[in-house]
Design an enzyme around this catalytic site. Structure first.
Site, short mmCIF file in Angstrom:
data_model
loop_
_atom_site.label_atom_id
_atom_site.label_comp_id
_atom_site.label_asym_id
_atom_site.label_seq_id
_atom_site.Cartn_x
_atom_site.Cartn_y
_atom_site.Cartn_z
N TYR A 108 -11.27 -17.12 133.28
CA TYR A 108 -10.24 -16.98 134.13
C TYR A 108 -9.90 -18.25 135.06
O TYR A 108 -9.03 -18.65 135.61
CB TYR A 108 -9.76 -15.72 134.57
CG TYR A 108 -9.30 -14.87 133.50
CD1 TYR A 108 -8.11 -14.92 132.83
CD2 TYR A 108 -10.26 -14.00 132.73
CE1 TYR A 108 -7.81 -14.42 131.70
CE2 TYR A 108 -9.86 -13.20 131.88
CZ TYR A 108 -8.62 -13.39 131.10
OH TYR A 108 -8.48 -12.72 130.14
N HIS A 127 -13.18 -18.94 118.79
CA HIS A 127 -12.53 -18.44 119.76
C HIS A 127 -12.39 -19.38 120.93
O HIS A 127 -11.39 -19.76 121.40
CB HIS A 127 -12.68 -17.05 120.12
CG HIS A 127 -12.34 -16.44 121.36
ND1 HIS A 127 -10.98 -16.16 121.54
CD2 HIS A 127 -12.77 -16.43 122.61
CE1 HIS A 127 -10.53 -15.73 122.69
NE2 HIS A 127 -11.81 -15.83 123.49
N PHE A 128 -13.44 -19.45 121.49
CA PHE A 128 -13.39 -20.24 122.81
C PHE A 128 -13.35 -21.54 122.74
O PHE A 128 -12.98 -22.22 124.01
CB PHE A 128 -14.54 -19.57 123.91
CG PHE A 128 -15.87 -20.09 123.48
CD1 PHE A 128 -16.30 -21.48 123.41
CD2 PHE A 128 -16.99 -19.11 123.27
CE1 PHE A 128 -17.42 -21.87 122.95
CE2 PHE A 128 -18.08 -19.49 122.81
CZ PHE A 128 -18.59 -20.86 122.87
N HIS A 129 -13.32 -22.42 121.72
CA HIS A 129 -13.06 -23.52 121.51
C HIS A 129 -11.29 -23.63 121.65
O HIS A 129 -10.79 -24.62 121.86
CB HIS A 129 -13.38 -24.35 120.29
CG HIS A 129 -14.83 -24.84 120.56
ND1 HIS A 129 -15.97 -24.22 120.20
CD2 HIS A 129 -15.27 -26.01 121.12
CE1 HIS A 129 -17.09 -24.79 120.66
NE2 HIS A 129 -16.70 -26.16 121.31
N ARG A 141 -24.11 -17.86 115.59
CA ARG A 141 -23.66 -18.89 116.64
C ARG A 141 -24.87 -19.40 116.95
O ARG A 141 -26.14 -18.75 116.69
CB ARG A 141 -22.73 -18.34 117.74
CG ARG A 141 -23.52 -17.47 118.77
CD ARG A 141 -22.57 -16.87 119.96
NE ARG A 141 -22.32 -17.94 120.88
CZ ARG A 141 -21.94 -17.67 121.93
NH1 ARG A 141 -21.86 -16.38 122.33
NH2 ARG A 141 -21.71 -18.59 122.95
N ARG A 142 -24.82 -20.51 117.66
CA ARG A 142 -26.07 -20.78 118.33
C ARG A 142 -27.38 -21.08 117.45
O ARG A 142 -28.46 -20.60 117.60
CB ARG A 142 -26.62 -20.14 119.53
CG ARG A 142 -25.45 -20.01 120.53
CD ARG A 142 -26.05 -18.91 121.63
NE ARG A 142 -25.54 -19.39 123.10
CZ ARG A 142 -25.63 -18.68 123.85
NH1 ARG A 142 -26.37 -17.60 123.92
NH2 ARG A 142 -25.16 -19.04 124.93
N HIS A 157 -17.31 -13.34 132.45
CA HIS A 157 -15.83 -13.15 131.88
C HIS A 157 -14.86 -13.77 132.96
O HIS A 157 -14.07 -14.60 132.58
CB HIS A 157 -15.44 -11.94 131.46
CG HIS A 157 -14.10 -11.94 130.62
ND1 HIS A 157 -14.27 -12.34 129.57
CD2 HIS A 157 -12.79 -11.73 131.08
CE1 HIS A 157 -12.83 -12.46 129.21
NE2 HIS A 157 -12.05 -12.02 130.11
C1 HEM Z 1 -15.80 -33.08 121.15
C2 HEM Z 1 -15.41 -31.90 120.92
C3 HEM Z 1 -16.15 -31.01 120.66
C4 HEM Z 1 -16.96 -30.65 119.66
C5 HEM Z 1 -17.20 -31.28 118.44
C6 HEM Z 1 -17.47 -29.34 120.09
C7 HEM Z 1 -18.42 -28.70 119.06
C8 HEM Z 1 -19.29 -27.47 119.21
C9 HEM Z 1 -20.02 -26.84 118.51
C10 HEM Z 1 -20.45 -27.43 117.10
C11 HEM Z 1 -20.53 -25.83 119.14
C12 HEM Z 1 -22.02 -25.31 118.71
C13 HEM Z 1 -21.92 -23.75 117.93
C14 HEM Z 1 -23.13 -23.35 117.87
O1 HEM Z 1 -24.20 -24.03 117.25
O2 HEM Z 1 -23.21 -22.28 118.36
C15 HEM Z 1 -20.29 -25.97 120.42
C16 HEM Z 1 -20.56 -24.89 121.51
C17 HEM Z 1 -20.00 -24.88 122.55
N1 HEM Z 1 -18.83 -25.55 123.08
FE1 HEM Z 1 -18.02 -27.27 122.03
N2 HEM Z 1 -17.23 -28.76 121.11
C18 HEM Z 1 -16.24 -29.71 121.58
C19 HEM Z 1 -15.60 -29.54 122.89
C20 HEM Z 1 -15.85 -28.57 124.07
C21 HEM Z 1 -15.19 -28.37 125.01
C22 HEM Z 1 -13.89 -29.32 125.67
C23 HEM Z 1 -15.60 -27.07 125.53
C24 HEM Z 1 -15.27 -26.63 126.85
C25 HEM Z 1 -14.55 -27.32 127.80
C26 HEM Z 1 -16.76 -26.71 124.83
C27 HEM Z 1 -17.63 -25.64 125.21
C28 HEM Z 1 -18.56 -25.05 124.32
C29 HEM Z 1 -19.32 -24.07 124.69
C30 HEM Z 1 -19.27 -23.52 125.99
C31 HEM Z 1 -20.04 -23.72 123.62
C32 HEM Z 1 -21.30 -22.80 123.77
C33 HEM Z 1 -22.57 -23.14 124.09
C34 HEM Z 1 -23.58 -22.04 123.76
O3 HEM Z 1 -23.15 -21.18 122.69
O4 HEM Z 1 -24.62 -21.69 124.45
N3 HEM Z 1 -16.74 -27.26 123.62
N4 HEM Z 1 -19.25 -26.87 120.50
#
Ligand code: HEM
Ligand SMILES: [Cu+2]
Ligand SMILES: [Cu+2]
Lengths: 175, 561
Positions: free
Chosen positions: B235, B382-384, B445-446, B231
């Site tokens: 921050y 939320h975190f996006h 998710r995931r 967490h």
């Molecule tokens: C091009 C822009 C982005 C797209 C299209 C995108 C899309 C996605 C999608 C579809 C998921 C997967 C959801 C799932 O299957 O659970 C995901 C997970 C995630 N994204 Fe992004 N995202 C983008 C940018 C970002 C940015 C800028 C960050 C952080 C700085 C970020 C951090 C994360 C994290 C931490 C996860 C979770 C991974 C996990 O569950 O282990 N994403 N994103």
């Protein structure tokens, strides 16, 4: 320190909001009795679960009639199925009855959530998750592993069939 | 004088850090669009089993590498600009190289999974364990080693900021610490305290266990250590964005910071409250008594306070700026802000989206409503908004302002730069709102597949098919947004020097300056001590209980994925 009047009002409102949140959640926990998943399920050896020699009901998971109006469902989560729950062995339970799910893992971390309900818990190797609920609507609910557990995680689902209480027949417990 | 001419060495360091962070962003964005299209069933290039390798890469590259390198660069600029001195070179460069080696190790371990996971040093080269790497799922040891090096590197980077402060203090006895440096130091103190958890997890448990030196780890204990860090790390992403919003954004809006003392109070509150809250990620974990979850919940709610105060101060500063530009009325002053300036527009839109992210965060934090959304698509929704927009869009926007100063080159393609924040904003609005609603419908998710064989999902508001479409379109727009940013950066980077830069790092004084803030705010020892006491209260008893039965019991052997 100089604090602007508007700032003071905002600060007061923010603190009020926070205390309000805490109060509603406390009420939900104490007053409405929404209890959290906690340590009540106890610990268990994940390898013993894997080998089927825990000496507990987890060696033969399924639905157990605990009393007239309570059933206990023992579920083992493992890559990539719920026993029972997945494929053609749905979990079958009676409506309007206290149903306690005891879920544990035979290998990695899994999730256990039943769609359209509040039943949602992590399944962590070594721990038994315990959740109790009463289903007042009959029908088929989806069962999902919501924690990534390996390359076929997306196939790890199942279903829960809730049948009217008077039509429910306790089954032979089996794998 | 331009920053690069005044501090050529520090500029070179920041440029190197930014390049690594932009490469991570580029790869991460490619993985992002692959995921958005794959999991909605729109378009597929990889198998569903490979989805998780991609997702691990996305999480690690964006949430850990892009952020940490960018923050290191931004902080280097902030310290050097506000203390007017050169960063200690040996420590700063040492940190950079350690972090880079760590990144390469982790990236190779992850990408190995896409190339048949060859056996390297007796372990198969893959790491599809996601960026949370919960034991007993096991990755190649290089993955854990890489993660450890990134963290140790960031500690050393922090040392360079502390050293600068000590040197400055010895020459400026009795003066108030400049606000930017104050913010950097508070953030780093928070980071030191919170990374101890993941460092112990990785170094004491996961590295020896993945190498076969110890046979078991306790999955609940390692998970708890992870979230002790998991967490506060959010921050660590957010506070740099706040630094930008507090110290640079008012100037971009044509005004001055409203209150320097309140900004300090906010950062101290983050230092105190960020760490003792990790159990709110474990509300539905078995093995943890309800009381500990309750304590984490109350702390979490109080952590809303600094963000609510930030909303006030930042908006008040913007309003001040707008009124300087001739703004009038209750709300029509909003029109007098420079919405066509990429740096301003990006930060302001990021702040706006953060407000929405804050609301969905309050739901997550609500101990019992958490059941509804835990581990559903709501969570990435939320975190996006938070790290994926509040931080990432602020980082991109402020690069439009900072990169010219560290390269001495004018920003190229201003037109593209000006529309980029809006594209990100629209893309995120689509993707994130659909993810939130899909979460309410119970979609996890995931997961690589949109459907299950045993049952199907039903939408609460809108159909599931429509949500999928929105996620696919939103994800594509986000990818376009990231690509536009990278094009602007690349062209700026290779442009020739010359002409007058439109930007500089000279700041107007705040309306209420540091002289109004009590001196006790600069007493880091006191705040650190209080922070530690709060952590002992929140974590002492549960950790003692988990350790009481032996540090690796109940134990789990590694399970290859
Ligand atoms: C091009 C822009 C982005 C797209 C299209 C995108 C899309 C996605 C999608 C579809 C998921 C997967 C959801 C799932 O299957 O659970 C995901 C997970 C995630 N994204 Fe992004 N995202 C983008 C940018 C970002 C940015 C800028 C960050 C952080 C700085 C970020 C951090 C994360 C994290 C931490 C996860 C979770 C991974 C996990 O569950 O282990 N994403 N994103
Ligand atoms: Cu599973
Ligand atoms: Cu799973």
């Amino acid at each position: 320190m100089q604090v602007h009047n508007f700032e003071k009002v905002w600060l007061g409102a923010a603190i009020l909001l926070i205390v309000g949140f805490i109060a509603t959640i406390s009420y939900g926990t104490v007053g409405a009795g929404i209890s959290m998943v906690d340590d009540s399920g106890g610990q268990i050896s994940a390898q013993a679960v894997q080998n089927g020699n825990t000496g507990t009901q987890f060696d033969d998971p399924g639905v157990v009639q605990a009393s007239e109006d309570q059933v206990v469902v023992y579920v083992v989560a493992q890559q990539f199925q719920f026993r029972p729950g997945s494929g053609d062995t749905p979990i079958r339970v009676p409506a309007d009855t206290r149903v306690t799910f005891k879920v544990t893992s035979a290998d990695v971390v899994h999730g256990f959530s039943i769609t359209e309900t509040n039943i949602n818990t992590m399944v962590i190797p070594g721990q038994v998750a315990e959740v109790t609920a009463v289903f007042d609507e009959t029908g088929t609910y989806g069962l999902v592993c919501h924690e990534y557990c390996g390359a076929a995680h997306h196939t790890m689902g199942g279903s829960v069939e809730v049948v009217p209480k008077d039509q429910y027949e306790p089954q032979e417990v089996s794998n | 004088m331009v920053f690069v001419d005044e501090y050529p060495k520090t500029s070179k360091l920041i440029r190197s850090q930014f390049i690594v962070s932009f490469i991570a962003l580029a790869l991460g964005a490619v993985f992002g669009i692959v995921q958005a299209l794959h999991r909605t069933g729109t378009f597929r290039i990889f198998s569903s089993a490979d989805y998780y390798t991609i997702l691990t890469g996305h999480g690690v590259l964006l949430a850990l590498v892009f952020t940490t390198f960018f923050i290191a660069g931004l902080f280097g600029w902030a310290v050097s600009n506000s203390l007017e001195r050169v960063l200690p070179q040996r420590a700063a460069w040492g940190a950079f190289w350690l972090m880079l080696v760590g990144t390469v190790l982790a990236a190779v371990a992850i990408l190995g999974g896409l190339f048949g996971a060859p056996s390297i040093l007796g372990h198969s080269l893959k790491a599809d364990v996601l960026f949370t790497f919960y034991a007993p799922m096991k990755a190649h040891p290089a993955f854990y080693l890489g993660a450890a090096l990134i963290i140790v590197g960031s500690w050393i980077a922090g040392y360079a900021y502390f050293k600068s402060l000590w040197n400055w203090r010895s020459e400026n006895a009795g003066e108030r610490i400049p606000l930017k440096t104050f913010m950097v130091i508070t953030t780093m103190l928070m980071w030191y305290i919170s990374t101890i958890g993941v460092a112990v997890e990785v170094v004491v448990f996961l590295i020896p266990w993945s190498l076969g030196l110890i046979s078991n780890v306790d999955p609940l204990l390692t998970r708890t250590l992870f979230w002790y860090f998991g967490h506060p790390v959010v921050y660590f992403w957010l506070m740099p964005a706040y630094l930008v919003w507090y110290t640079i954004l008012p100037k971009l809006a044509g005004g001055r910071l409203f209150s320097d003392p309140l900004a300090r109070v906010v950062f101290v509150l983050f230092l105190l409250l960020s760490t003792p809250v990790g159990f709110h990620h474990q509300y539905v974990d078995p093995g943890i008594p309800e009381g500990f979850k309750f304590i984490a919940m109350t702390n979490t709610m109080f952590l809303l306070l600094p963000s609510l105060l930030t909303a006030f101060t930042v908006v008040a500063s913007l309003e001040h700026g707008a009124r300087q530009n001739g703004g009038k009325g209750y709300f029509s002053w909003l029109r007098n802000l420079p919405w066509g300036e990429p740096a301003f527009a990006g930060c302001a839109l990021a702040g706006l989206m953060f407000a929405a992210g804050g609301f969905s965060g309050m739901i997550n934090a609500g101990m019992n409503i958490n059941y509804l959304i835990h581990n559903t698509l709501w969570v990435p929704g939320h975190f996006h908004l938070t790290v994926g927009t509040a931080f990432a869009l602020t980082a991109m926007a402020i690069s439009y302002w900072l990169v010219p100063q560290i390269t001495g080159k004018k920003l190229q393609r201003r037109g593209l730069a000006a529309i980029q924040p809006y594209i990100w904003f629209i893309g995120m609005a689509l993707m994130s709102n659909a993810m939130h609603r899909a979460g309410l419908a119970g979609i996890p998710r995931r997961t690589a597949e949109p459907t299950y064989s045993e049952f199907s999902f039903e939408g609460v508001a809108g159909t599931v098919g429509e949500m999928r479409l929105q996620i696919a379109i939103g994800g594509t727009l986000l990818f376009v947004g990231a690509a536009l940013f990278l094009v602007v950066m690349a062209e700026t980077w290779i442009a020739h020097r010359g002409g007058r830069l439109r930007v500089n790092s000279v700041f107007p004084d705040p309306l209420s300056g540091p002289e109004h803030s009590p001196r006790i705010l600069d007493n880091y020892k006191l705040w650190t001590a209080i922070a530690l006491v709060l952590i002992v209260i929140a974590y002492g008893p549960p950790l003692a209980a988990m350790l009481a039965d032996g540090i690796t019991a109940p134990g789990s052997p590694p399970i290859p994925v």
